[in-house]
Design an enzyme around this catalytic site. Structure first.
Site, PDB file in Angstrom:
ATOM      1  N   ASP A 116       0.858  -1.197   0.000  1.00 45.08           N
ATOM      2  CA  ASP A 116       0.000   0.000   0.000  1.00 45.08           C
ATOM      3  C   ASP A 116       0.886   1.237   0.000  1.00 45.08           C
ATOM      4  O   ASP A 116       2.063   1.176   0.358  1.00 45.08           O
ATOM      5  CB  ASP A 116      -0.930   0.033   1.217  1.00 45.08           C
ATOM      6  CG  ASP A 116      -1.916   1.203   1.141  1.00 45.08           C
ATOM      7  OD1 ASP A 116      -2.416   1.480   0.039  1.00 45.08           O
ATOM      8  OD2 ASP A 116      -2.154   1.870   2.168  1.00 45.08           O
ATOM      9  N   SER A 117       0.285   2.371  -0.364  1.00 43.85           N
ATOM     10  CA  SER A 117       1.006   3.638  -0.290  1.00 43.85           C
ATOM     11  C   SER A 117       1.367   3.962   1.157  1.00 43.85           C
ATOM     12  O   SER A 117       2.339   4.658   1.416  1.00 43.85           O
ATOM     13  CB  SER A 117       0.131   4.755  -0.847  1.00 43.85           C
ATOM     14  OG  SER A 117      -1.051   4.854  -0.071  1.00 43.85           O
TER      15      SER A 117
ATOM     16  N   TYR B 247      -0.782   8.763  -2.150  1.00 44.84           N
ATOM     17  CA  TYR B 247      -0.717   8.624  -3.602  1.00 44.84           C
ATOM     18  C   TYR B 247      -1.942   9.264  -4.273  1.00 44.84           C
ATOM     19  O   TYR B 247      -1.917   9.550  -5.465  1.00 44.84           O
ATOM     20  CB  TYR B 247      -0.750   7.142  -3.991  1.00 44.84           C
ATOM     21  CG  TYR B 247       0.543   6.365  -3.894  1.00 44.84           C
ATOM     22  CD1 TYR B 247       1.651   6.837  -3.191  1.00 44.84           C
ATOM     23  CD2 TYR B 247       0.647   5.125  -4.510  1.00 44.84           C
ATOM     24  CE1 TYR B 247       2.812   6.084  -3.106  1.00 44.84           C
ATOM     25  CE2 TYR B 247       1.799   4.365  -4.446  1.00 44.84           C
ATOM     26  CZ  TYR B 247       2.890   4.848  -3.736  1.00 44.84           C
ATOM     27  OH  TYR B 247       4.027   4.086  -3.666  1.00 44.84           O
TER      28      TYR B 247
ATOM     29  N   CYS C   8      -4.327  -1.340  -2.351  1.00 46.55           N
ATOM     30  CA  CYS C   8      -4.449   0.112  -2.543  1.00 46.55           C
ATOM     31  C   CYS C   8      -5.290   0.344  -3.787  1.00 46.55           C
ATOM     32  O   CYS C   8      -4.942  -0.130  -4.881  1.00 46.55           O
ATOM     33  CB  CYS C   8      -3.050   0.698  -2.734  1.00 46.55           C
ATOM     34  SG  CYS C   8      -3.033   2.452  -3.117  1.00 46.55           S
ATOM     35  N   ASN C   9      -6.397   1.063  -3.625  1.00 43.05           N
ATOM     36  CA  ASN C   9      -7.273   1.327  -4.771  1.00 43.05           C
ATOM     37  C   ASN C   9      -6.612   2.252  -5.783  1.00 43.05           C
ATOM     38  O   ASN C   9      -6.775   2.087  -6.990  1.00 43.05           O
ATOM     39  CB  ASN C   9      -8.574   1.961  -4.295  1.00 43.05           C
ATOM     40  CG  ASN C   9      -9.447   0.969  -3.560  1.00 43.05           C
ATOM     41  OD1 ASN C   9     -10.285   0.312  -4.165  1.00 43.05           O
ATOM     42  ND2 ASN C   9      -9.247   0.822  -2.264  1.00 43.05           N
ATOM     43  N   THR C  10      -5.891   3.248  -5.267  1.00 42.81           N
ATOM     44  CA  THR C  10      -5.280   4.225  -6.169  1.00 42.81           C
ATOM     45  C   THR C  10      -4.279   3.519  -7.082  1.00 42.81           C
ATOM     46  O   THR C  10      -4.263   3.738  -8.301  1.00 42.81           O
ATOM     47  CB  THR C  10      -4.589   5.336  -5.352  1.00 42.81           C
ATOM     48  OG1 THR C  10      -5.518   5.817  -4.375  1.00 42.81           O
ATOM     49  CG2 THR C  10      -4.134   6.476  -6.226  1.00 42.81           C
TER      50      THR C  10
ATOM     51  N   CYS D 116     -11.185   2.977  -0.781  1.00 41.17           N
ATOM     52  CA  CYS D 116      -9.822   3.338  -0.377  1.00 41.17           C
ATOM     53  C   CYS D 116      -9.554   2.559   0.891  1.00 41.17           C
ATOM     54  O   CYS D 116     -10.374   2.566   1.819  1.00 41.17           O
ATOM     55  CB  CYS D 116      -9.702   4.840  -0.118  1.00 41.17           C
ATOM     56  SG  CYS D 116      -8.116   5.300   0.630  1.00 41.17           S
ATOM     57  N   THR D 117      -8.414   1.905   0.937  1.00 43.56           N
ATOM     58  CA  THR D 117      -8.164   0.979   2.048  1.00 43.56           C
ATOM     59  C   THR D 117      -7.876   1.704   3.368  1.00 43.56           C
ATOM     60  O   THR D 117      -7.807   1.063   4.411  1.00 43.56           O
ATOM     61  CB  THR D 117      -7.009   0.021   1.699  1.00 43.56           C
ATOM     62  OG1 THR D 117      -5.865   0.791   1.294  1.00 43.56           O
ATOM     63  CG2 THR D 117      -7.427  -0.899   0.566  1.00 43.56           C
ATOM     64  N   HIS D 118      -7.703   3.010   3.315  1.00 44.40           N
ATOM     65  CA  HIS D 118      -7.567   3.775   4.570  1.00 44.40           C
ATOM     66  C   HIS D 118      -8.916   4.007   5.247  1.00 44.40           C
ATOM     67  O   HIS D 118      -8.982   4.236   6.450  1.00 44.40           O
ATOM     68  CB  HIS D 118      -6.963   5.155   4.296  1.00 44.40           C
ATOM     69  CG  HIS D 118      -5.481   5.156   4.099  1.00 44.40           C
ATOM     70  ND1 HIS D 118      -4.873   4.580   3.015  1.00 44.40           N
ATOM     71  CD2 HIS D 118      -4.485   5.692   4.852  1.00 44.40           C
ATOM     72  CE1 HIS D 118      -3.565   4.766   3.112  1.00 44.40           C
ATOM     73  NE2 HIS D 118      -3.311   5.439   4.216  1.00 44.40           N
TER      74      HIS D 118
HETATM   75  N1  DGL Z   1      -5.001   3.442   0.608  1.00 44.76           N
HETATM   76  C1  DGL Z   1      -4.923   3.849  -0.729  1.00 44.76           C
HETATM   77  C2  DGL Z   1      -6.167   3.527  -1.526  1.00 44.76           C
HETATM   78  O1  DGL Z   1      -6.790   2.509  -1.261  1.00 44.76           O
HETATM   79  C3  DGL Z   1      -4.358   5.188  -1.082  1.00 44.76           C
HETATM   80  C4  DGL Z   1      -4.288   6.266  -0.116  1.00 44.76           C
HETATM   81  C5  DGL Z   1      -3.376   7.340  -0.621  1.00 44.76           C
HETATM   82  O2  DGL Z   1      -2.167   7.122  -0.591  1.00 44.76           O
HETATM   83  O3  DGL Z   1      -3.868   8.386  -1.063  1.00 44.76           O
HETATM   84  O4  DGL Z   1      -6.527   4.238  -2.418  1.00 44.76           O
END
Ligand code: DGL
Length: 278
Positions: free
Chosen positions: A15-16, A47, A78-80, A197-199
């Site tokens: 992940d980022s 990201y 990470c979705n991005t 988004c995984t966050h």
């Molecule tokens: N957790 C990441 C996602 O699922 C990206 C968060 C980020 O770095 O902006 O998109």
């Protein structure tokens, strides 16, 4: 790149930053027997606001690092990165680096589940600006469920709130409420909202507080974990290349001490990460 080994090795999870840990935690619940190697590119997160080229370059570096550590299978938690880098890595880089290795993302498995959940066919997506602008969810949903309607909303403040440990603070109340209102104002009959988004699962208490009752909020961890289990069942040639020691090793591009505290909250166990320079 260094010479790559083909021995059984941990499953790599990328992940980022911290978000992919919410995926890793659920994967380990469903598949505890395997070894895992996590890398968070915390030094360069978030990201979500970065260009296509940078997300691709950074993601590729992290994937190559995991390959160099021996991983035969890598999950982009990470979705991005799944939206902006996965396809190019799968189609352009893997055939050159090593066609026997695999990189999987989180968007496809999430979309596959949606059909079992929505009743109205009106689906909301929260994601980073990069994920929403890429329209990856819209494209994948249109392929599988052409009659559904997708309403995306970018939440640029949610990842910084999580990364800066403000998930329970008043700033989170303000932005979560504002973004939920903005998404739902696009369509009053949205009945399913994907946390793309995984966050975002780290903000789940606030999200539940402000989301109107009756709207289902979908976090990806369990979905991705079940999908990986199914993938390994269907691909025995890859399954035998995933080592089974039940261990989990953490790496970060930030200082390890800065990573360990919040990472421990994500995975519910003490974390002692190793710093890596990419
Ligand atoms: N957790 C990441 C996602 O699922 C990206 C968060 C980020 O770095 O902006 O998109």
């Amino acid at each position: 790149m260094k010479q790559l080994s083909h021995n059984p090795a941990p499953i790599g999870v990328f992940d980022s930053g911290f978000g992919g840990l919410s995926i890793l935690r659920e994967i380990r619940k469903v598949l505890p027997q395997y070894d895992y190697l996590f890398i968070g590119d915390n030094a360069r997160a978030p990201y979500g606001v970065r260009s296509f080229q940078l997300v691709y370059d950074f993601t590729k570096q992290c994937v190559e690092y995991l390959f160099e550590q021996g991983c035969n299978l890598v999950i982009l938690g990470c979705n991005t990165a799944s939206a902006k880098a996965l396809r190019t890595i799968q189609q352009h880089d893997l055939p050159v680096i090593d066609p026997t290795r695999r990189v999987l993302g989180v968007i496809r498995p999430t979309v596959e589940k949606i059909g079992q959940i929505t009743k109205t066919g009106n689906i909301g997506i929260f994601g980073t600006p990069g994920t929403i602008q890429s329209k990856s969810y819209d494209i994948e949903i249109a392929k599988m469920y052409p009659h559904y309607h997708v309403y995306g909303h970018a939440c640029p403040m949610w990842v910084p709130l999580v990364e800066n440990r403000e998930s329970d603070g008043p700033g989170a109340d303000y932005f979560v409420k504002k973004d939920i209102d903005a998404l739902l104002s696009q369509c009053p009959t949205i009945d399913t909202v994907i946390l793309g988004c995984t966050h975002y699962p780290l903000l789940i208490n606030k999200i539940k507080q402000y989301m109107p009752q009756g709207i289902k909020v979908i976090a990806q961890g369990e979905i991705v974990a079940e999908s990986l289990k199914d993938y390994l069942r269907r691909h025995p040639e890859m399954e035998v290349k995933c080592s089974q020691g039940g261990t989990c090793t953490y790496c970060t591009t930030e200082e390890a001490e800065k990573f360990n505290g919040l990472a421990s909250i994500f995975v519910n166990e003490p974390v002692q990460a190793r710093h890596v320079n990419l």
